[in-house]
Design an enzyme around this catalytic site. Sequence first.
Site, PDB file in Angstrom:
ATOM      1  N   ALA A 183     -39.312 -81.875 -40.347  1.00 54.12           N
ATOM      2  CA  ALA A 183     -40.442 -81.247 -39.552  1.00 54.12           C
ATOM      3  C   ALA A 183     -41.053 -82.509 -39.776  1.00 54.12           C
ATOM      4  CB  ALA A 183     -41.127 -80.277 -41.110  1.00 54.12           C
ATOM      5  N   ALA A 184     -43.021 -82.637 -39.605  1.00 55.30           N
ATOM      6  CA  ALA A 184     -43.645 -84.037 -39.279  1.00 55.30           C
ATOM      7  C   ALA A 184     -43.791 -84.357 -40.578  1.00 55.30           C
ATOM      8  CB  ALA A 184     -45.034 -83.041 -38.621  1.00 55.30           C
ATOM      9  N   GLU A 235     -23.591 -89.084 -39.320  1.00 52.80           N
ATOM     10  CA  GLU A 235     -24.755 -88.130 -39.724  1.00 52.80           C
ATOM     11  C   GLU A 235     -25.783 -88.632 -39.642  1.00 52.80           C
ATOM     12  OE1 GLU A 235     -23.531 -85.487 -42.629  1.00 52.80           O
ATOM     13  OE2 GLU A 235     -21.534 -86.096 -42.582  1.00 52.80           O
ATOM     14  N   SER A 237     -37.049 -81.907 -44.427  1.00 49.75           N
ATOM     15  CA  SER A 237     -35.695 -81.797 -43.740  1.00 49.75           C
ATOM     16  C   SER A 237     -34.813 -79.704 -44.168  1.00 49.75           C
ATOM     17  CB  SER A 237     -34.678 -82.408 -42.624  1.00 49.75           C
ATOM     18  OG  SER A 237     -34.235 -82.647 -44.266  1.00 49.75           O
ATOM     19  N   GLU A 256       8.418 -86.358 -40.686  1.00 49.57           N
ATOM     20  CA  GLU A 256      10.263 -85.854 -40.612  1.00 49.57           C
ATOM     21  C   GLU A 256      11.168 -86.294 -41.814  1.00 49.57           C
ATOM     22  OE1 GLU A 256       8.177 -88.331 -38.994  1.00 49.57           O
ATOM     23  OE2 GLU A 256       9.246 -88.356 -36.844  1.00 49.57           O
ATOM     24  N   GLY A 288     -29.005 -90.999 -38.386  1.00 54.24           N
ATOM     25  CA  GLY A 288     -30.207 -90.568 -38.403  1.00 54.24           C
ATOM     26  C   GLY A 288     -30.285 -90.187 -36.901  1.00 54.24           C
TER      27      GLY A 288
HETATM   28  C1  AOF Z   1       3.237 -91.564 -39.583  1.00 55.13           C
HETATM   29  N1  AOF Z   1       3.689 -90.710 -40.006  1.00 55.13           N
HETATM   30  O1  AOF Z   1       5.108 -88.528 -39.421  1.00 55.13           O
HETATM   31  C2  AOF Z   1       5.203 -90.313 -38.117  1.00 55.13           C
HETATM   32  C3  AOF Z   1       4.249 -91.350 -37.866  1.00 55.13           C
HETATM   33  O2  AOF Z   1       3.861 -97.694 -41.118  1.00 55.13           O
HETATM   34  P1  AOF Z   1       4.666 -96.823 -40.650  1.00 55.13           P
HETATM   35  O3  AOF Z   1       5.639 -97.469 -40.868  1.00 55.13           O
HETATM   36  O4  AOF Z   1       4.248 -95.426 -41.713  1.00 55.13           O
HETATM   37  O5  AOF Z   1       4.897 -96.174 -39.392  1.00 55.13           O
HETATM   38  C4  AOF Z   1       3.608 -95.738 -38.730  1.00 55.13           C
HETATM   39  C5  AOF Z   1       3.995 -95.711 -37.267  1.00 55.13           C
HETATM   40  O6  AOF Z   1       4.995 -94.539 -37.301  1.00 55.13           O
HETATM   41  C6  AOF Z   1       2.864 -94.578 -36.614  1.00 55.13           C
HETATM   42  O7  AOF Z   1       1.844 -95.331 -35.851  1.00 55.13           O
HETATM   43  C7  AOF Z   1       3.702 -94.149 -36.021  1.00 55.13           C
HETATM   44  O8  AOF Z   1       3.480 -94.699 -33.778  1.00 55.13           O
HETATM   45  C8  AOF Z   1       4.602 -93.871 -36.108  1.00 55.13           C
HETATM   46  N2  AOF Z   1       5.043 -92.701 -36.694  1.00 55.13           N
HETATM   47  N3  AOF Z   1       3.765 -92.456 -38.118  1.00 55.13           N
HETATM   48  O9  AOF Z   1       2.476 -92.171 -40.701  1.00 55.13           O
HETATM   49  C9  AOF Z   1       4.739 -89.592 -39.413  1.00 55.13           C
HETATM   50  N4  AOF Z   1       6.057 -89.791 -37.224  1.00 55.13           N
HETATM   51 ZN    ZN Z   2       8.530 -92.499 -38.547  1.00 53.64          ZN
END
Ligand code: AOF
Ligand code: ZN
Length: 347
Positions: A168-169, A272, A173, A57, A274
């Site tokens: 394969a045996a 990944e 791979s 955001e 085995g």
């Molecule tokens: C993110 N990216 O875009 C959103 C998050 O440790 P902080 O302060 O970076 O907070 C992490 C928490 O914030 C994360 O576990 C989640 O619940 C919330 N949202 N976190 O890293 C983002 N929107």
């Molecule tokens: Zn946030």
Amino acid sequence: MDVTEAEHAAMHRALALAETVRGRTSPNPAVGAVILDETGHLVGEGATERAGGRHAEVVALQDAESKARGGTAIVTLEPCAHTGRTGPCTEALVAAGITKVIYAVDDPNPEAAGGGERLREAGVEVVSGLEEHAAASGALRPWLHAVRTGRPYVTWKFAATLDGRVAAADYTSRWISSAASRADVHNLRSGIDAILVGSGTVLVDDPQLSVREGERLAAHQPLRVVLDRRHRVPDDARVLDESAETVVLDTAVPQFAMKALYDRGVRHVLLEGGPTLAGAFVEARCIDEVIAYVAPTLLGAGPAALGDAGIGTLADALLLDVESVTRLGDDIKVVARPRWAEHVAED
Ligand code: AOF
Ligand code: ZN
């Protein structure tokens, strides 16, 4: 739901932005965000930065600058209401003059949750649940799983012949799967946090487990993890080279390994190889997703993709729900999920 066409398109863009940072944000979620101005034009976009960096955001708001005023924020995850390593996104949205917030998935992290309510209190119109299924089963899936279970999301990937053999045996791979399948695996690796193999695979195949873009190493390299209880991995194994970070864990117990990786911030593991290790993970119910590349080849002998998983009779067979079937060159790619796994998307 009170959502315009432009807002819906913006959510699709936010989902795509989140995809671009898969595997690069853990332990934080891969989130995408878009800002529309008052007239519905896209004026800002962003995705989560690496842990400790800006949330989606805030990146989008800074991209929009003053054009965010009176606008709408579209985010794949509920904006956080807490001060963690960064300040609360709710306050950043309010301070920028955002009047409407649309998000896909409620934040299940108790520390950060409550953002929707906080925004409503501040007079912002809030719509939740738009494209919730797509968001929860997309870039957010491993993180949501890890928040709920306390262990990373595990994708088990293998390439086999039509009769289910991974070599394969004589243990040759290379290459069972087509070039298109191998390119798809590199794409898969580029979006995860860690690649896990057993020491047996290191001894037999000596894989480098790095992500390449053409001939060159990609900028993002997942953590390489080797389970090596008996200290069998030689110093000159390619998995220990400089191309990426590596941890060698001296345990064969999936739960211990998962806890150790979770504590290191790993949220999505690609298992990944085995067959023995895969058997142990299935037996411990530590597999959340299966990706099989099946080649139109028959061998008739050689190791099967899955070793002993403690299943002795048909009634105990592990049932999978198929999510998709795709053709890659001459191969068939199947994505499926064990019935026991959490079906985040259907919640
Ligand atoms: C993110 N990216 O875009 C959103 C998050 O440790 P902080 O302060 O970076 O907070 C992490 C928490 O914030 C994360 O576990 C989640 O619940 C919330 N949202 N976190 O890293 C983002 N929107
Ligand atoms: Zn946030």
